[in-house]
Design a protein around this motif. Sequence first.
Motif: not given
Length: 727
Positions: A487, A481, A515-516
């Motif tokens: 991503r 992250h 945010d993956h």
Amino acid sequence: MAERSFVNEVKKLHLQEGEVFTGEGILAVTKALLESGVNYVAGYQGAPISHLMDVLADAQDILTDYGIRFENSASEATAAATLSASVNYPLRGAITFKSTVGTNVASDALANLASGGVKGGALIIVGEDYGEGSSIMQERSHAFAMKSQIWLLDPRPNLTSIVNAVKSGFELSEASNTPVMLQIGIRSCHLHGQFVASDNKRAVYSLNDALENPQRDIDRIVLPPASFLHEQEKINQRWPAATRFIKENQLNEFFGKDNEHIGIVLQGGCYNNVIRALEKLGFSDIFGDVQVPLYVLNVTYPLVDEEFEEFCRDKDSILIIEQGQPNFIEQNVANIFAQCEVTTQLHGKDFLPQAGEYNTATLIDGISTFFEKYGLIKKETSIEQDLSIPVMEVVPEVETFEPDSSPEPLDQLVHARPPGFCTGCPERPIFTAIKLLEKEIGPSHISADIGCHLFSILPPFNLGNTTMGYGLGGAGVSAFHAESSKRAIAVMGDGGFWHNGLTSGIANSVFNKNDHVTIVVDNRYTAATGGQDVLSSVATNETRSTGHDIEEAVKGVGVQWVKSVEKTYDLKKMVGTLREALTTKKSGPKVLIAQGECMLNKQRREKRQIRKDIAQGLRSVRERFGVDPDTCTGDRSCIRLSGCPSLSIAPNPDPLKKEPVTAVLNSCVGCGLCGEISHAAILCPSFYRARIITNPSRLEVFAHGVQTKIIGWLQSQYQRKLSRIAK
């Protein structure tokens, strides 16, 4: 819908005293549980005991008749915690799961259980998945048994020994107030044999009795100061009680002559291979009538000092046959020898490999070397001579072929064929989509997970950087992250999702504002373990609650960006949705649910119905795909982006072209991915779809006849033109 049904086999569970049971190992284990008067059984499927869970599920009516509660546990930890029912009450309970990964998942509950001890018999049946046929890291259950002071049974691989181990396991547990672990390998699970059955027993003390008369013993709860006393209790009370029970009930076995100056000590699970090796060496027959002393450890932990002293009293040397590493038993025996002042020479891993499975060939080599050292066989007449392949005499008049003195290694002559997805697998297009997107946005870090989707790490996809455990794909990407144009991607199956992925992966990413992108592969079953139902399965299950939506569960823990692709074979939608997930500016965790029923389960269901329809004369339609060889360019991009086993190559029908063309084998199930790839990658229009109709209608027969005549006429005209050109 499990891959195998035991509906007919479970009828054998009704056999009574004196009747002969004939069947499979896992079925014998279930019969032994019934004969032991068990109160409850729980577990989580996984090799090699997946079918044991299937047997228990199919035997639900029989279990209910005897008041036995059966639980399909959400995880191995859930199963292990179920054994808490045996802490305060004389209730017998058994759980089962795959070892060592399942044991690791269950370790917290098992450690607490072993610390406080049990009142009723508690049996942990672990599928020991060690050796070249294993699907996991190479570790042994022995280490966990030693760490938590759980007694470990490893019975000889025959049904009588396995059944006796189940029964004596409960008795040993109750005699020593300690949970007992019974390890059975894949050969023990699936071997076939016989044993004399006993009557099934209903437990004297029932679950209702426990509910009506709740009991509490604060000394059994793992909380200081009781937890400090548990350690003393294990050593001073439970251990002596266990070794006394093992010796008095002769759980370990002795075979062979007593007057030999050498002996062999072996794990019970290695017995069959050891006998085969001794038979090859001339020291046994195939029925186990051995000419050297054997001490078979059906209980590999704890060891009984007095039995070792007695066995080694008149021997110059013993060989410990202990499969795997570290050499726990050998070290333990060395300590016994030191404390009891036994002068017998101790051998083990000095004659046998430090690690790996002990098959017959390996044991022949190690045992023969041991025998040579102590004069039982002469070196010049060792087993190499006995096992040599006879050379065929060549007639002088016949011209013989002289092979190349330095042939090319086999691994360079034959291409490796790594395991992969089944034909028509709905997971294949997910990774095809990722490969296509790599051309646009470049490669991404991918945290893989346990399950069928792990095959994506192998050719032709070559995707995935790590895998940390079942349902831990989302957790494995947690560190990635950072401010970046890319991503990371996490993958988990629906089985792993419900196992622990929802909390350890999805909820964790929400809590930490990751945010993956997480791809949840929803094929409606725990497909990798045999197709058992999960919470999100859509099939009706009379004894379980199914039909719970993964998307709703994900939203329930706070994920804002959630999208589902209802048909993974729709490659265009699969690529588009994945592209959006990887490129959207919306922050926070993103979950893509890729749906498609496991093709193996689908084929099991549909083929059964197709055979039934055909037998009744009903119309049946199957779809297959093919390749027009005249159109195919032979670049085989479809194979590289799919890897489907039904795609192969065939000679090019065009005499002017040497490059083979793509061909579709008859194993095709008509999923359509190959054609989808062709259009998505803008390759070629050579794929076509065909329908195979059985018991067609009269109109279809007539239409087919007309089509055949028209096509035949056109082909004849085409051949005439070719013949005129040739002239």
